[in-house]
Design a protein around this motif. Structure first.
Motif, PDB file in Angstrom:
ATOM      1  N   VAL A 207       0.840  -1.197   0.000  1.00  0.00           N
ATOM      2  CA  VAL A 207       0.000   0.000   0.000  1.00  0.00           C
ATOM      3  C   VAL A 207       0.879   1.253   0.000  1.00  0.00           C
ATOM      4  N   LEU A 208       1.933   1.236   0.821  1.00  0.00           N
ATOM      5  CA  LEU A 208       2.880   2.353   0.815  1.00  0.00           C
ATOM      6  C   LEU A 208       3.543   2.495  -0.544  1.00  0.00           C
ATOM      7  N   ALA A 209       3.915   1.371  -1.151  1.00  0.00           N
ATOM      8  CA  ALA A 209       4.571   1.420  -2.457  1.00  0.00           C
ATOM      9  C   ALA A 209       3.649   2.036  -3.505  1.00  0.00           C
ATOM     10  N   ALA A 210       2.387   1.605  -3.526  1.00  0.00           N
ATOM     11  CA  ALA A 210       1.442   2.163  -4.492  1.00  0.00           C
ATOM     12  C   ALA A 210       1.238   3.649  -4.263  1.00  0.00           C
ATOM     13  N   ALA A 211       1.097   4.054  -3.002  1.00  0.00           N
ATOM     14  CA  ALA A 211       0.911   5.480  -2.697  1.00  0.00           C
ATOM     15  C   ALA A 211       2.120   6.293  -3.125  1.00  0.00           C
ATOM     16  N   ALA A 212       3.325   5.742  -2.954  1.00  0.00           N
ATOM     17  CA  ALA A 212       4.537   6.459  -3.348  1.00  0.00           C
ATOM     18  C   ALA A 212       4.644   6.576  -4.862  1.00  0.00           C
ATOM     19  N   VAL A 213       4.291   5.515  -5.586  1.00  0.00           N
ATOM     20  CA  VAL A 213       4.336   5.565  -7.053  1.00  0.00           C
ATOM     21  C   VAL A 213       3.368   6.621  -7.571  1.00  0.00           C
TER      22      VAL A 213
ATOM     23  N   ALA B  28       8.732  -0.363 -12.065  1.00  0.00           N
ATOM     24  CA  ALA B  28       7.934  -1.593 -12.021  1.00  0.00           C
ATOM     25  C   ALA B  28       7.470  -1.815 -10.586  1.00  0.00           C
ATOM     26  N   LEU B  29       6.277  -2.335 -10.466  1.00  0.00           N
ATOM     27  CA  LEU B  29       5.675  -2.540  -9.150  1.00  0.00           C
ATOM     28  C   LEU B  29       5.461  -4.035  -8.926  1.00  0.00           C
ATOM     29  N   LEU B  30       6.010  -4.537  -7.827  1.00  0.00           N
ATOM     30  CA  LEU B  30       5.838  -5.939  -7.437  1.00  0.00           C
ATOM     31  C   LEU B  30       5.190  -5.975  -6.069  1.00  0.00           C
ATOM     32  N   THR B  31       3.981  -6.498  -5.994  1.00  0.00           N
ATOM     33  CA  THR B  31       3.256  -6.577  -4.726  1.00  0.00           C
ATOM     34  C   THR B  31       2.943  -8.034  -4.413  1.00  0.00           C
ATOM     35  N   TYR B  32       2.930  -8.366  -3.128  1.00  0.00           N
ATOM     36  CA  TYR B  32       2.653  -9.739  -2.716  1.00  0.00           C
ATOM     37  C   TYR B  32       2.044  -9.722  -1.323  1.00  0.00           C
ATOM     38  N   GLY B  33       1.033 -10.585  -1.135  1.00  0.00           N
ATOM     39  CA  GLY B  33       0.264 -10.520   0.106  1.00  0.00           C
ATOM     40  C   GLY B  33      -0.384  -9.164   0.264  1.00  0.00           C
TER      41      GLY B  33
ATOM     42  N   PHE C 206      -8.797   3.636  -3.377  1.00  0.00           N
ATOM     43  CA  PHE C 206      -8.214   2.397  -3.870  1.00  0.00           C
ATOM     44  C   PHE C 206      -9.244   1.542  -4.611  1.00  0.00           C
ATOM     45  N   GLY C 207     -10.286   2.147  -5.091  1.00  0.00           N
ATOM     46  CA  GLY C 207     -11.309   1.405  -5.805  1.00  0.00           C
ATOM     47  C   GLY C 207     -10.844   0.967  -7.178  1.00  0.00           C
ATOM     48  N   ALA C 208     -11.778   0.456  -7.962  1.00  0.00           N
ATOM     49  CA  ALA C 208     -11.435  -0.095  -9.277  1.00  0.00           C
ATOM     50  C   ALA C 208     -10.816   0.957 -10.190  1.00  0.00           C
ATOM     51  N   ALA C 209     -11.377   2.168 -10.207  1.00  0.00           N
ATOM     52  CA  ALA C 209     -10.853   3.205 -11.100  1.00  0.00           C
ATOM     53  C   ALA C 209      -9.439   3.645 -10.711  1.00  0.00           C
ATOM     54  N   PRO C 210      -9.156   3.957  -9.439  1.00  0.00           N
ATOM     55  CA  PRO C 210      -7.780   4.327  -9.087  1.00  0.00           C
ATOM     56  C   PRO C 210      -6.772   3.213  -9.340  1.00  0.00           C
ATOM     57  N   LEU C 211      -7.117   1.962  -9.046  1.00  0.00           N
ATOM     58  CA  LEU C 211      -6.174   0.873  -9.287  1.00  0.00           C
ATOM     59  C   LEU C 211      -5.945   0.672 -10.782  1.00  0.00           C
ATOM     60  N   SER C 212      -6.979   0.845 -11.577  1.00  0.00           N
ATOM     61  CA  SER C 212      -6.796   0.766 -13.025  1.00  0.00           C
ATOM     62  C   SER C 212      -5.878   1.875 -13.516  1.00  0.00           C
ATOM     63  N   ASP C 213      -6.026   3.055 -12.959  1.00  0.00           N
ATOM     64  CA  ASP C 213      -5.139   4.157 -13.308  1.00  0.00           C
ATOM     65  C   ASP C 213      -3.698   3.828 -12.938  1.00  0.00           C
ATOM     66  N   LEU C 214      -3.510   3.231 -11.772  1.00  0.00           N
ATOM     67  CA  LEU C 214      -2.158   2.858 -11.354  1.00  0.00           C
ATOM     68  C   LEU C 214      -1.568   1.818 -12.301  1.00  0.00           C
ATOM     69  N   GLY C 215      -2.382   0.862 -12.733  1.00  0.00           N
ATOM     70  CA  GLY C 215      -1.903  -0.134 -13.681  1.00  0.00           C
ATOM     71  C   GLY C 215      -1.478   0.458 -14.996  1.00  0.00           C
ATOM     72  N   ARG C 216      -2.121   1.547 -15.416  1.00  0.00           N
ATOM     73  CA  ARG C 216      -1.720   2.211 -16.650  1.00  0.00           C
ATOM     74  C   ARG C 216      -0.484   3.077 -16.473  1.00  0.00           C
ATOM     75  N   GLU C 217      -0.307   3.643 -15.268  1.00  0.00           N
ATOM     76  CA  GLU C 217       0.759   4.617 -15.046  1.00  0.00           C
ATOM     77  C   GLU C 217       2.126   3.955 -14.908  1.00  0.00           C
ATOM     78  N   VAL C 218       2.212   2.846 -14.157  1.00  0.00           N
ATOM     79  CA  VAL C 218       3.510   2.198 -13.997  1.00  0.00           C
ATOM     80  C   VAL C 218       3.856   1.450 -15.272  1.00  0.00           C
ATOM     81  N   HIS C 219       5.156   1.193 -15.453  1.00  0.00           N
ATOM     82  CA  HIS C 219       5.562   0.497 -16.668  1.00  0.00           C
ATOM     83  C   HIS C 219       5.048  -0.935 -16.675  1.00  0.00           C
ATOM     84  N   CYS C 220       5.132  -1.602 -15.547  1.00  0.00           N
ATOM     85  CA  CYS C 220       4.610  -2.962 -15.438  1.00  0.00           C
ATOM     86  C   CYS C 220       4.340  -3.266 -13.966  1.00  0.00           C
ATOM     87  N   TRP C 221       3.462  -4.242 -13.746  1.00  0.00           N
ATOM     88  CA  TRP C 221       3.013  -4.540 -12.390  1.00  0.00           C
ATOM     89  C   TRP C 221       2.685  -6.017 -12.299  1.00  0.00           C
TER      90      TRP C 221
END
Length: 810
Positions: free
Chosen positions: A659-665, A677-682, A697-712
């Motif tokens: 969660v901290l990693a996503a917020a920082a990205v 690149a974002l690697l999350t586990y657990g 952290f709903g569907a729209a923000p997480l989808s935006d995050l998936g588009r913004e980072v190079h890979c996840w």
């Protein structure tokens, strides 16, 4: 040592960096880096980045890391569970819980006024909790001790420490008003302590400047925005900023102004509550006695206190959070004068109460003690209004995954009120029972009357609530057992298809299936919370009605009725009084144990790791938000690495660390986000945060995050009760829209355990890991390598500038 300033060799790809972020409960850098020796690269004793000694100068020797990235560990556990005094934060639990309700606002499109109303209602609820805490201490110090016990010869004579306050003596303090004036120092000291703690943590947490100050949403001429040359920060306003997720806003992790305003308002409310309790009793006596001067002073003082209350309400309602830009302005006159003026009013009230009244005798309960009924009614109205606002927001943009159809915030706010009621009512009940000796408070059997009638009714409904909770608990237990049995053949088939010559083992199968079934209980949490909150609201309403209609405690109100009803009322009152006192004692015991025991302190720290991720948006006395330090730390580290070396970077987060990693990205500028690149586990990003905090952290923000980072890539297990899939179809590679243009974001469920039985590779039984040790899974290294391969090479311009800088300094 600033490793980001080291020169980088001229390579086509450069060294890659893996930034590891641990989860709840913390981890040592030695554990994270799998090395008994580590060195601190940057940071302090509270939060820092560590490397292995051999990697300290990795920037100067990228050729050493052709087969893997440079590992770095960011350790932040001391932000929440380091200092022993922080164990006392457990007593601030209701404040933390009501602060969570602010962030549980449903995601919506439009309805700006309703969104603002939602924030105002939560801030008002938070204010009632401060007043409730202060009123409870006033009840103990002013009513039970100074008014009732000191005014009763039987109670005061048995306690030598109350001798100088006894009404039977001839001392200066024997008059009721003077006893109240002296006792007022206790709640006033508590309010002062809360102000001090909030101010100290405000200076340490809310004052961390985010790296996105420069150029986003402000200009050099804007007094509220400081423009600096920040590595990784945007250099021009982003036209799409108004449509970006809230966590990407530059002022999201900088709530200094609002917390200062709320701290001033809550401090003033606390002082005014004490002043009102002291003034109300004295003014009521003066209105019934001959003394026009004192009566006039009493009316003027009460009118002034009402005016002060209106000012506090205006401060709380008039301004919410400012996130579009970093708001560095402080309302200095307000935050200094409002508490000071309220403290002066308290001083005037104390002097007024100490005015000589020789004929005044204390009897019964403290006159004018209507604070508790008013607070309970106000909290009920606010919670219902909050639910109406939440439903309106949810209906505008409904989503099937949102907890309780958008009512998560009101449900949690109701739980905050219930926790506060248990803690404050527990104090009053235990002190009243102690002072009353062998009698039961409110039954007229002892030396004092006891706490207000409403508190006894509140205690009496607790056993009823516990009985009601037995039903869903039993249902969940039975359903978990059935789910485990249903999953048993699935487990055997799954491992049988992956391993040859697997002999079914019923015990092993039941353990694996049971772990998966228990992990699914997390998904039932919203309904359990909703049931508890709804029952609490209904039973609380019943307690208010019962206290108002009868005017007596439940045991006396049932006298004259059927024997069964009277027996139930007596039992509920006695048992509830014991339970509510036991609950408070349990809180104190946990806090004391955590103060002395480091391991217990770490366990309690896990609660804060989850609950204090969010900034203090509604209650300034809540434990501070560690993310306001951790997120800028991580953002600065990623920005400085990519800006100075042009190197590839994988930020790797476990559990709360994800969660901290996503917020920082989210806080990085657009160009930098595409290099990460974002690697999350657990990860609880969707399973917990997406469902309970859909606006962030709903569907729209997480989808935006998936588009913004190079890979996840997100790894999860079916046996993990916390982590789960993020439910995105695919991760973006910088060119698509995050759906169907790359490998799936979710990888799982991973095998857990890694082997069903004994094999040549696993000769001993493998444990069921659940939420822990994801890095021990071979899939982890494989997926990390795949992410690194997908990252683009280092940017030549950045490498060249670093090399030129190195030659100039050489």
């Amino acid at each position: 040592m600033d490793v980001s300033s080291e020169p980088t060799a001229d390579r086509s790809d450069g060294a890659a960096l893996e930034l590891l972020v641990h989860g709840v409960g913390g981890a040592t850098p030695q554990e994270m880096l799998a090395d008994p020796y580590t060195v601190r690269i940057t940071g302090d004793e509270t939060a820092a980045i560590y490397r292995r000694p051999d990697d300290e100068d990795a920037e100067s020797h990228p050729e050493r890391y052709e087969d893997g990235p440079v590992p770095e560990a960011y350790c932040w556990s001391n932000l929440t569970s380091g200092n022993a005094s922080r164990a006392l934060w457990l007593l601030l639990l209701p404040f933390m819980v009501v602060n969570l309700a602010h962030w549980m606002r449903p995601a919506t499109n439009g309805l700006a006024k309703t969104q603002r109303l939602y924030g105002v209602l939560v801030r008002l609820l938070a204010l009632t909790l401060t007043v409730l805490l202060t009123a409870a201490v006033c009840e103990v110090a002013l009513d039970l001790v100074a008014w009732q016990c000191a005014g009763s010869a039987g109670c005061a004579d048995d306690r030598s420490w109350l001798g100088f306050l006894s009404a039977t003596g001839d001392g200066w303090w024997a008059q009721p008003g003077r006893r109240l004036a002296l006792a007022a120092l206790v709640p006033a000291a508590l309010v002062g302590l809360l102000w001090y703690l909030s101010n100290r943590t405000w200076s340490a947490y809310e004052s961390q400047r985010p790296p996105t100050d420069a150029g986003r949403g402000g200009s050099p001429s804007d007094p509220d925005t400081e423009v600096v040359n920040t590595p990784g920060a945007p250099h021009a306003p982003d036209a799409t900023d108004a449509y970006r997720p809230a966590l990407a806003r530059p002022g999201f992790w900088y709530g200094r102004r609002l917390v200062a305003r709320l701290r001033a308002a809550h401090t003033a409310a606390g002082f005014l509550t004490v002043a009102g309790a002291v003034t109300g009793a004295a003014a009521r006596y003066d209105r019934g006695a001959s003394g026009a001067a004192r009566e006039t002073v009493g009316w003027l003082l009460q009118a002034t206190l009402v005016a002060g209350t209106l000012v506090v309400l205006w401060v709380v309602c008039s301004r919410g959070r400012s996130e579009r830009k970093r708001d560095g302005t402080l309302d200095k006159a307000l935050i200094s004068r409002l508490p000071a003026v309220s403290l002066v009013l308290l001083g005037v009230a104390v002097v007024y109460a100490a005015w000589s009244r020789p004929d005044w005798v204390s009897s019964g309960t403290l006159p004018g003690a209507v604070t508790f009924p008013v607070l309970m009614i106000a909290q009920g109205v606010l919670v219902v209004s909050l639910a109406a606002a939440a439903l309106a927001l949810h209906r505008r943009a409904p989503h099937a995954r949102i907890a309780l159809y958008g009512l998560g915030g009101p449900a949690v706010a109701m739980l905050a009120c219930a926790l506060a009621g248990v803690m404050t009512g527990g104090v009053a009940q235990r002190v009243g029972d102690w002072l009353d000796g062998s009698g039961t408070p409110g039954m007229g059997e002892g030396t004092i009357v006891g706490p207000p009638v409403l508190l006894s009714w509140q205690a009496a409904v607790i056993p009823v609530l516990l009985v009601l909770l037995v039903i869903p608990v039993v249902v969940l237990a039975v359903d978990t057992v059935r789910t485990g049995r249903r999953l048993a053949p699935v487990v055997e088939a799954e491992y049988g298809s992956r391993e040859t010559k697997v002999t079914p083992d019923s015990v092993r199968t039941r353990r694996i299936a049971g772990a998966r079934a228990r992990a699914q209980l997390t998904d039932a949490a919203p309904w359990l919370v909703g049931l508890v909150s709804g029952a609490t609201l209904l039973l609380g309403t019943g307690a208010v009605v019962g206290a108002w209609l009868s005017g007596d405690v439940p045991g006396r109100a049932a006298e004259g009725g059927p024997a069964l009803i009277q027996s139930i009322a007596d039992t509920a009152q006695a048992l509830g009084s014991w339970l509510i006192g036991f609950g408070f004692i349990l809180f104190v015991t946990w806090g004391r144990r955590a103060y002395r025991d480091a391991s217990a302190r770490r366990t309690i720290g896990i609660l804060w790791d989850v609950g204090t991720f969010w900034p203090r948006a509604s209650h300034p006395f809540a434990p501070p938000c560690y993310a306001e330090r951790a997120v800028p730390d991580l953002t600065w580290r990623m920005a400085s690495w990519t800006d100075r070396t042009g190197g590839r970077l994988v930020i790797s987060g476990h559990s709360q660390g994800s969660v901290l990693a996503a917020a920082a990205v989210w806080q990085l500028r657009e160009g930098t986000r595409h290099q990460v690149a974002l690697l999350t586990y657990g990860s609880p990003l969707e399973r917990l945060y997406g469902r309970w905090f859909p606006a962030y952290f709903g569907a729209a923000p997480l989808s935006d995050l998936g588009r913004e980072v190079h890979c996840w890539r997100n790894l999860w297990r079916a046996t993990d009760p916390i982590g789960g899939p993020v439910r995105l179809n695919a991760d973006a590679d910088g060119e698509g829209e995050g759906e169907g243009d790359g490998p799936a974001v979710d990888q799982g469920p991973l095998k857990d355990p890694l082997a069903y039985g004994r094999t040549e590779r696993h000769p001993l039984p493998e444990p069921i890991l659940g939420h822990s040790e994801y890095q021990a899974d071979p899939v982890f290294a494989k997926e990390r390598a795949a992410l690194l391969d997908r990252l683009p090479p280092a940017l030549p311009g950045q490498r060249d500038s670093s090399a030129k800088a190195a030659r100039r300094t050489g």
